[in-house]
Design a protein around this motif. Structure first.
Motif, PDB file in Angstrom:
ATOM      1  N   MET A   1       0.842  -1.188   0.000  1.00 12.14           N
ATOM      2  CA  MET A   1       0.000   0.000   0.000  1.00 12.14           C
ATOM      3  C   MET A   1       0.879   1.241   0.000  1.00 12.14           C
ATOM      4  O   MET A   1       1.950   1.254   0.602  1.00 12.14           O
ATOM      5  N   MET A   2       0.422   2.289  -0.685  1.00  7.36           N
ATOM      6  CA  MET A   2       1.153   3.545  -0.727  1.00  7.36           C
ATOM      7  C   MET A   2       0.175   4.695  -0.507  1.00  7.36           C
ATOM      8  O   MET A   2      -0.920   4.709  -1.076  1.00  7.36           O
ATOM      9  N   VAL A   3       0.594   5.646   0.299  1.00 13.18           N
ATOM     10  CA  VAL A   3      -0.210   6.833   0.576  1.00 13.18           C
ATOM     11  C   VAL A   3       0.428   8.015  -0.142  1.00 13.18           C
ATOM     12  O   VAL A   3       1.570   8.373   0.146  1.00 13.18           O
ATOM     13  N   LEU A   4      -0.289   8.601  -1.079  1.00 13.57           N
ATOM     14  CA  LEU A   4       0.215   9.750  -1.817  1.00 13.57           C
ATOM     15  C   LEU A   4      -0.325  11.016  -1.174  1.00 13.57           C
ATOM     16  O   LEU A   4      -1.543  11.204  -1.063  1.00 13.57           O
ATOM     17  N   MET A   5       0.563  11.871  -0.718  1.00 17.56           N
ATOM     18  CA  MET A   5       0.164  13.107  -0.041  1.00 17.56           C
ATOM     19  C   MET A   5      -0.166  14.202  -1.052  1.00 17.56           C
ATOM     20  O   MET A   5       0.305  14.184  -2.195  1.00 17.56           O
ATOM     21  N   SER A   6      -0.943  15.169  -0.622  1.00 19.58           N
ATOM     22  CA  SER A   6      -1.256  16.325  -1.455  1.00 19.58           C
ATOM     23  C   SER A   6       0.004  17.164  -1.665  1.00 19.58           C
ATOM     24  O   SER A   6       0.953  17.093  -0.873  1.00 19.58           O
TER      25      SER A   6
ATOM     26  N   SER B   1       9.079  -3.047  -6.532  1.00 19.31           N
ATOM     27  CA  SER B   1       8.096  -2.758  -7.578  1.00 19.31           C
ATOM     28  C   SER B   1       8.153  -1.311  -8.046  1.00 19.31           C
ATOM     29  O   SER B   1       8.350  -0.386  -7.255  1.00 19.31           O
ATOM     30  N   ARG B   2       7.931  -1.118  -9.335  1.00 18.33           N
ATOM     31  CA  ARG B   2       7.845   0.245  -9.869  1.00 18.33           C
ATOM     32  C   ARG B   2       6.559   0.925  -9.426  1.00 18.33           C
ATOM     33  O   ARG B   2       6.467   2.159  -9.447  1.00 18.33           O
ATOM     34  N   GLU B   3       5.564   0.153  -9.011  1.00 18.51           N
ATOM     35  CA  GLU B   3       4.362   0.752  -8.430  1.00 18.51           C
ATOM     36  C   GLU B   3       4.708   1.487  -7.139  1.00 18.51           C
ATOM     37  O   GLU B   3       4.104   2.505  -6.814  1.00 18.51           O
ATOM     38  N   PHE B   4       5.673   0.942  -6.405  1.00 15.41           N
ATOM     39  CA  PHE B   4       6.071   1.511  -5.119  1.00 15.41           C
ATOM     40  C   PHE B   4       7.040   2.670  -5.299  1.00 15.41           C
ATOM     41  O   PHE B   4       6.959   3.670  -4.595  1.00 15.41           O
TER      42      PHE B   4
END
Length: 343
Positions: free
Chosen positions: A1-6, A77-80
């Motif tokens: 899981m990854m959390v992308l901040m504003s 992973s490149r997703e990460f």
């Protein structure tokens, strides 16, 4: 899981996300980017926690959105991590837009005279890293097994005198510290790709690591082996395609899977190099496969070079002479230029 901040997320908001992740006994990784900051969860999340945790994170101030990583490997992973990883050792960079790096030298360190002659030849031709085995995994117990600690000391000596980086294989967890004291890059060979105790020990060392693909390993299994290294602390992982089990061993030792280069680069951010020496097992085919590897997008090559291949104690049949290697390096420069790279 990854959390992308504003884009405008504050440091306090980032800290709050990390704290919430840690409250669930999960590992949070702070991943700064050009515009957004991302926080990755580098732990296995229990199935029953995935959705509640995602909703809780999404509700925090400063969070833009939460992304589920679909690959079984996360850190590799490149997703990460979308940006190409560049491994830097001294002044040498491997990966990304860095020049293609050639690692070259004999399969085994046999003597002081031999390793110095090989090192001088490959450095003069343009290689940046000297390869040489001090410990050798051999099919037969009667074959040359390497010089051990004496070989490591010779690698250290030649590195100091000639100013060339070194890479050598480590075969057991107990030897990791000893090998790391003498060489710049630890190599995990194809036969040990799924030696999990070794992967953990090398990962915990934090040292730059060259990981070879096993001869019967899928690409996912290869990347999961890299995941062990990354998970346990090594950030500098270089992947090496060196051939898989062939259908026909009449002409080549293995089947060099060059499709693995673009596939892995699509799936992972880690640098990828190719070993055409083990991939073919025959010196006559090494130049063609080396040129093809650079054209396929490899970040470098691992090539066996011996001052006297006919009398090599291991893998002489696939080793180039210094003269052959020098000629190949000139050819590789032209190939690299043709595909927008340099050597």
């Amino acid at each position: 899981m990854m959390v992308l901040m504003s884009v405008d997320a504050t440091q306090q908001q980032i800290d709050d996300v990390i704290e919430l992740i840690k409250q669930h006994n999960l590992k949070a990784l702070h991943l700064p980017g050009d515009e957004h900051v991302a926080i990755g969860i580098a732990s296995a999340i229990p199935p029953e926690l995935r959705e509640p945790l995602a909703l809780a994170l999404q509700a925090l101030p400063g969070v833009d959105h939460v992304v589920h990583i679909s690959r079984p490997y996360k850190l590799a992973s490149r997703e990460f991590w979308r940006t190409d990883t560049v491994v830097q050792i001294g002044e040498v960079k491997i990966g990304g837009n860095a020049p293609c790096v050639v690692m070259a030298g004999p399969c085994s360190v046999e003597s002081r005279e031999q390793i110095f002659a090989a090192a001088q030849a490959v450095k003069a031709a343009g290689a940046k890293i000297l390869r040489g085995g001090a410990y050798k995994p051999r099919t037969s117990p009667y074959s040359f097994q390497g010089l051990g600690l004496e070989g490591l000391k010779l690698l250290k000596e030649v590195s100091n005198q000639l100013g060339i980086l070194t890479v050598s294989e480590v075969m057991s967890p107990e030897d990791v510290e000893k090998v790391a004291e003498h060489v710049d890059i630890l190599q995990i060979g194809a036969r040990n790709m799924q030696n999990y105790a070794l992967l953990v020990a090398v990962g915990r060392s934090g040292r730059p690591t060259l990981l070879k693909r096993g001869i019967a390993a899928t690409i996912d299994e290869f990347l999961l082996a890299a995941e062990y290294l990354l998970h346990h602390g090594t950030k500098d992982v270089i992947l090496c395609e060196r051939g898989i089990h062939p259908l026909d061993r009449t002409y080549t030792r293995y089947t060099l899977d060059l499709t693995a280069v673009p596939v892995i680069k699509h799936l992972s951010h880690l640098p990828v190099i190719v070993d055409p020496s083990h991939g073919t097992g025959a010196a006559r085919y090494v130049p063609a496969m080396a040129r093809a590897a650079i054209a396929a997008g490899a970040d470098g090559l691992l090539i066996e070079v011996h001052p006297d291949p006919k009398h090599a104690l291991s893998d002489g049949a696939q080793s180039l002479t210094p003269e052959q290697f020098s000629a190949l390096m000139k050819e590789l420069e032209r190939v690299a230029m043709a595909v927008g790279r340099c050597l």
